[in-house]
Design a protein around this motif. Structure first.
Motif, mmCIF file in Angstrom:
data_model
loop_
_atom_site.group_PDB
_atom_site.id
_atom_site.type_symbol
_atom_site.label_atom_id
_atom_site.label_comp_id
_atom_site.label_asym_id
_atom_site.label_seq_id
_atom_site.Cartn_x
_atom_site.Cartn_y
_atom_site.Cartn_z
ATOM 1 N N ASN A 172 0.833 -1.201 0.000
ATOM 2 C CA ASN A 172 0.000 0.000 0.000
ATOM 3 C C ASN A 172 0.875 1.261 0.000
ATOM 4 O OD1 ASN A 172 -2.055 -1.842 0.282
ATOM 5 N ND2 ASN A 172 -2.634 -1.220 2.352
ATOM 6 N N ASN A 173 0.386 2.307 -0.667
ATOM 7 C CA ASN A 173 0.989 3.642 -0.575
ATOM 8 C C ASN A 173 2.485 3.632 -0.912
ATOM 9 O OD1 ASN A 173 -1.532 4.636 0.486
ATOM 10 N ND2 ASN A 173 -0.947 3.766 2.448
ATOM 11 N N THR A 174 2.805 3.004 -2.044
ATOM 12 C CA THR A 174 4.210 2.813 -2.435
ATOM 13 C C THR A 174 4.646 3.710 -3.590
ATOM 14 O OG1 THR A 174 4.185 0.506 -1.710
ATOM 15 C CG2 THR A 174 5.850 1.105 -3.337
ATOM 16 N N LEU A 175 3.771 3.951 -4.552
ATOM 17 C CA LEU A 175 4.172 4.546 -5.832
ATOM 18 C C LEU A 175 3.877 6.041 -5.911
ATOM 19 C CD1 LEU A 175 2.793 1.716 -8.124
ATOM 20 C CD2 LEU A 175 5.177 2.031 -7.414
ATOM 21 N N ASP A 176 4.791 6.770 -6.580
ATOM 22 C CA ASP A 176 4.598 8.192 -6.843
ATOM 23 C C ASP A 176 3.920 8.441 -8.185
ATOM 24 O OD1 ASP A 176 6.104 9.473 -4.547
ATOM 25 O OD2 ASP A 176 7.674 8.188 -5.379
ATOM 26 N N LEU A 177 4.116 7.514 -9.121
ATOM 27 C CA LEU A 177 3.573 7.697 -10.471
ATOM 28 C C LEU A 177 3.294 6.344 -11.093
ATOM 29 C CD1 LEU A 177 2.958 9.597 -12.929
ATOM 30 C CD2 LEU A 177 5.340 9.243 -13.623
ATOM 31 N N VAL A 178 2.163 6.238 -11.771
ATOM 32 C CA VAL A 178 1.823 5.047 -12.550
ATOM 33 C C VAL A 178 1.574 5.471 -13.991
ATOM 34 C CG1 VAL A 178 0.163 3.182 -12.901
ATOM 35 C CG2 VAL A 178 0.820 3.847 -10.568
ATOM 36 N N ILE A 179 2.142 4.739 -14.913
ATOM 37 C CA ILE A 179 1.877 4.948 -16.336
ATOM 38 C C ILE A 179 1.040 3.770 -16.811
ATOM 39 C CG2 ILE A 179 2.876 5.277 -18.627
ATOM 40 C CD1 ILE A 179 5.474 6.181 -17.183
ATOM 41 N N CYS A 180 -0.182 4.051 -17.211
ATOM 42 C CA CYS A 180 -1.151 2.997 -17.564
ATOM 43 C C CYS A 180 -1.730 3.316 -18.938
ATOM 44 C CB CYS A 180 -2.226 2.931 -16.486
ATOM 45 S SG CYS A 180 -3.341 1.512 -16.625
ATOM 46 N N TYR A 181 -0.910 3.119 -19.962
ATOM 47 C CA TYR A 181 -1.278 3.472 -21.325
ATOM 48 C C TYR A 181 -1.763 2.239 -22.082
ATOM 49 C CZ TYR A 181 -0.011 8.370 -22.172
ATOM 50 O OH TYR A 181 0.014 9.739 -22.217
ATOM 51 N N HIS A 182 -3.015 2.315 -22.547
ATOM 52 C CA HIS A 182 -3.609 1.265 -23.373
ATOM 53 C C HIS A 182 -3.553 -0.087 -22.652
ATOM 54 C CE1 HIS A 182 -4.223 3.734 -27.046
ATOM 55 N NE2 HIS A 182 -3.384 4.499 -26.370
ATOM 56 N N ILE A 183 -4.054 -0.074 -21.426
ATOM 57 C CA ILE A 183 -4.104 -1.256 -20.576
ATOM 58 C C ILE A 183 -5.531 -1.602 -20.170
ATOM 59 C CG2 ILE A 183 -3.344 -2.286 -18.391
ATOM 60 C CD1 ILE A 183 -1.089 -1.813 -20.408
ATOM 61 N N LEU A 184 -6.269 -0.636 -19.668
ATOM 62 C CA LEU A 184 -7.571 -0.917 -19.053
ATOM 63 C C LEU A 184 -8.576 -1.507 -20.038
ATOM 64 C CD1 LEU A 184 -8.020 2.155 -16.677
ATOM 65 C CD2 LEU A 184 -7.387 -0.198 -16.074
ATOM 66 N N GLU A 185 -8.446 -1.183 -21.318
ATOM 67 C CA GLU A 185 -9.377 -1.740 -22.303
ATOM 68 C C GLU A 185 -9.180 -3.239 -22.508
ATOM 69 O OE1 GLU A 185 -5.961 -0.029 -24.867
ATOM 70 O OE2 GLU A 185 -6.945 0.366 -22.942
ATOM 71 N N HIS A 186 -8.096 -3.786 -21.956
ATOM 72 C CA HIS A 186 -7.825 -5.224 -22.034
ATOM 73 C C HIS A 186 -8.345 -5.980 -20.803
ATOM 74 C CE1 HIS A 186 -4.861 -4.910 -25.393
ATOM 75 N NE2 HIS A 186 -4.681 -3.708 -24.890
ATOM 76 N N ILE A 187 -8.758 -5.264 -19.768
ATOM 77 C CA ILE A 187 -9.007 -5.858 -18.455
ATOM 78 C C ILE A 187 -10.504 -6.049 -18.230
ATOM 79 C CG2 ILE A 187 -8.600 -5.659 -15.986
ATOM 80 C CD1 ILE A 187 -6.052 -5.859 -17.734
ATOM 81 N N GLY A 218 -1.555 11.736 -2.910
ATOM 82 C CA GLY A 218 -0.995 12.784 -3.757
ATOM 83 C C GLY A 218 -0.315 12.284 -5.007
ATOM 84 N N ALA A 219 -0.116 10.964 -5.126
ATOM 85 C CA ALA A 219 0.517 10.399 -6.316
ATOM 86 C C ALA A 219 -0.397 10.512 -7.524
ATOM 87 C CB ALA A 219 0.884 8.943 -6.077
ATOM 88 N N LYS A 220 0.201 10.436 -8.703
ATOM 89 C CA LYS A 220 -0.559 10.596 -9.938
ATOM 90 C C LYS A 220 -0.374 9.387 -10.855
ATOM 91 C CE LYS A 220 -0.324 15.631 -9.837
ATOM 92 N NZ LYS A 220 -1.758 15.822 -9.539
ATOM 93 N N ALA A 221 -1.347 9.199 -11.731
ATOM 94 C CA ALA A 221 -1.248 8.187 -12.784
ATOM 95 C C ALA A 221 -1.662 8.819 -14.099
ATOM 96 C CB ALA A 221 -2.120 6.980 -12.472
ATOM 97 N N LEU A 222 -1.005 8.407 -15.158
ATOM 98 C CA LEU A 222 -1.324 8.854 -16.512
ATOM 99 C C LEU A 222 -1.997 7.695 -17.227
ATOM 100 C CD1 LEU A 222 2.057 10.606 -17.363
ATOM 101 C CD2 LEU A 222 0.002 11.630 -16.411
ATOM 102 N N ILE A 223 -3.202 7.939 -17.705
ATOM 103 C CA ILE A 223 -4.010 6.867 -18.305
ATOM 104 C C ILE A 223 -4.436 7.271 -19.708
ATOM 105 C CG2 ILE A 223 -6.194 5.602 -18.139
ATOM 106 C CD1 ILE A 223 -5.939 5.682 -15.139
ATOM 107 N N GLN A 224 -4.345 6.316 -20.608
ATOM 108 C CA GLN A 224 -4.853 6.528 -21.964
ATOM 109 C C GLN A 224 -5.403 5.214 -22.493
ATOM 110 O OE1 GLN A 224 -2.351 7.291 -25.653
ATOM 111 N NE2 GLN A 224 -3.077 9.368 -25.250
ATOM 112 N N THR A 225 -6.486 5.297 -23.232
ATOM 113 C CA THR A 225 -7.082 4.158 -23.935
ATOM 114 C C THR A 225 -7.614 4.691 -25.259
ATOM 115 O OG1 THR A 225 -9.416 4.380 -23.271
ATOM 116 C CG2 THR A 225 -7.929 3.351 -21.676
#
Length: 247
Positions: free
Chosen positions: A132-147, A164-171
């Motif tokens: 838990n509460n480990t990451l500062d940034l996640v890059i999740c590009y063209h992933i969720l449409e597969h899940i 306060g961490a951020k994630a960048l998401i694209q699909t």
């Protein structure tokens, strides 16, 4: 010409060989594209032109970046990378994997289950082996449409991200509502309805925003980017930036 060259190479040698020597092979091929009209901001190669693929994508002959890779790298280096940041990247493009692995003073982790990408781990996004509460940034590009269970995946992201961490998401996106139907299980049906054999839905921007908010994220839609033709960005690109609330 490029596609013929690529098809020939992939028939002759293994994927492991390509991953190992891709940079050298591309650097040789890129000599034919050297010029001063354009530049790839990922590898800094100056080009006479980018390679235009059949889907109208603009590919860098030197590093293999496409439009979304170049936009993502621009955002990362100007806004989202900072010293000692812990970053998780799902199924990264090879050009950005290599770039981020060489970036000093960050803790970069990549993951992929398919075997189609270079990665250090094989995490299941719906059951991440991360505290838990480990990451500062996640890059999740063209992933969720597969899940299939995308809500569970989103909840896993908020669990492992620091406050306060951020994630960048694209699909891929469509207008209107999210389109999904879990009775479509064959490659043929999924290709017909979702545009790719291993996709299980097509999101709308509003629909994905609502799902992310329902799991607790703050959501910002990035669009209407300024276009610098030098780098061949996509004028119509949309990126979702999500933030885990501080409280």
């Amino acid at each position: 010409m490029y596609q013929t060259f690529k098809n020939t190479i992939t028939k002759i040698v293994s994927r492991k060989f390509i991953f190992k020597y891709e940079e050298t092979l591309r650097s040789w091929y890129a000599l034919f594209y050297t010029g001063n009209n354009y530049q790839c901001n990922v590898c800094s190669k100056k080009l006479r032109k980018f390679i235009t693929l059949s889907n109208n994508e603009s590919l860098c002959p030197n590093c293999g970046s496409v439009k979304r890779n170049r936009r993502l790298w621009s955002l990362l280096k100007t806004e989202f990378l900072f010293p000692q940041a812990s970053i998780l990247d799902f199924s990264p493009s090879r050009c950005l994997y290599r770039k981020l692995k060489k970036t000093a003073n960050i803790n970069y982790y990549s993951t992929d289950l398919s075997g189609d990408f270079i990665a250090d781990h094989q995490f299941d996004i719906t059951n991440l082996e991360i505290a838990n509460n480990t990451l500062d940034l996640v890059i999740c590009y063209h992933i969720l449409e597969h899940i299939n269970n995308d809500i569970r995946a989103i909840k896993e992201l908020i669990r492992v991200m620091k406050p306060g961490a951020k994630a960048l998401i694209q699909t891929p996106f469509k207008e209107g509502e999210i389109y999904e139907d879990y009775t479509f299980v064959s490659n043929e049906d999924r290709l017909k309805h979702f545009g790719q054999e291993d996709h299980v839905r097509i999101y709308s921007v509003v629909g994905l925003k609502e799902r992310l908010q329902s799991c607790g994220f703050l959501v910002e839609i990035r669009e209407n980017f300024s276009v610098d033709n030098k780098y061949c960005y996509d004028r119509n690109e949309k990126i979702i930036v999500i933030t885990k609330p501080l409280n």
